[in-house]
Design an enzyme around this catalytic site. Sequence first.
Site, mmCIF file in Angstrom:
data_model
loop_
_atom_site.group_PDB
_atom_site.id
_atom_site.type_symbol
_atom_site.label_atom_id
_atom_site.label_comp_id
_atom_site.label_asym_id
_atom_site.label_seq_id
_atom_site.Cartn_x
_atom_site.Cartn_y
_atom_site.Cartn_z
ATOM 1 N N LYS A 5 0.864 -1.179 0.000
ATOM 2 C CA LYS A 5 0.000 0.000 0.000
ATOM 3 C C LYS A 5 0.895 1.222 0.000
ATOM 4 C CE LYS A 5 -3.839 2.416 1.895
ATOM 5 N NZ LYS A 5 -3.407 3.533 1.106
ATOM 6 N N ASP A 7 1.610 5.311 0.000
ATOM 7 C CA ASP A 7 1.054 6.484 0.654
ATOM 8 C C ASP A 7 1.029 7.607 -0.377
ATOM 9 O OD1 ASP A 7 0.032 8.091 2.613
ATOM 10 O OD2 ASP A 7 1.903 8.305 3.728
ATOM 11 N N GLU A 140 3.177 1.863 4.469
ATOM 12 C CA GLU A 140 1.828 2.109 4.973
ATOM 13 C C GLU A 140 1.048 0.824 5.250
ATOM 14 O OE1 GLU A 140 -2.169 4.718 4.054
ATOM 15 O OE2 GLU A 140 -0.544 4.762 2.605
#
Length: 175
Positions: A5, A7, A140
Amino acid sequence: MHEIKYDGYRLIVLRDGKRVRLLTRNGNDWTHRFPWIVEDALKNRRTQFVIDGEAVILGVNGTSDFNALHSRRHDAEVQLYAFDCLALDGEDLRELPLSVRKTNLARLLARRPDGIFVADYEHGEIGPDLFRKACEFRLEGIVSKRSDRPYRAGRSKDWIKVKNRTHPAMERELF
C-alpha cells in the site's frame, strides 16, 4: 494477491488517442498536476487504455513520501504505481479476473522505465510475512485481493487493506 500500500493519491489514467486525463477517486481532473505521468502515458505505443494506480513521490529511502506529494512542490516528480488495467484498446476488462487484468497491465507497461510502473505483488499465503516486512520497512501496509474476481469500484469483500498502525498516515486519519 498481495500488494504494497503506497502512501499517495489514487488516480485513474485514461488515454484515448493523443489525449490523457488523470482523474481522482472523486472525479477531479489532475492532468495538469503530474506531467511525468501524462508524458509517459503518451509515450506508450497503445493509444487506448485505462489504468488504476497510486500517484507517489519516492523519498530518499525509496518509500513513498506523502508530505512531499501533498506539498505540491514536487509535482513534476510524481510517478504512478499501476495496479490494475480496466480497459485496453477499446475493450472493457473490468469483468475479467484480476489475474488476467494484471497480465494485460504488465504487457501494456512492459519496457516503460519512466513515470508509470507496474506495482509489485505477491501470490499465495505470503500475506502475513509481507505485512510484517512492510511494517519493518515503515511502509503504509498491504492490500490483499482475490485474483479470480472482476473489478469493482470502491470497497469490496474481495480485497482487504491492512494498515501499519505505526505509519505516519495513521496520524492523518485521526484528524
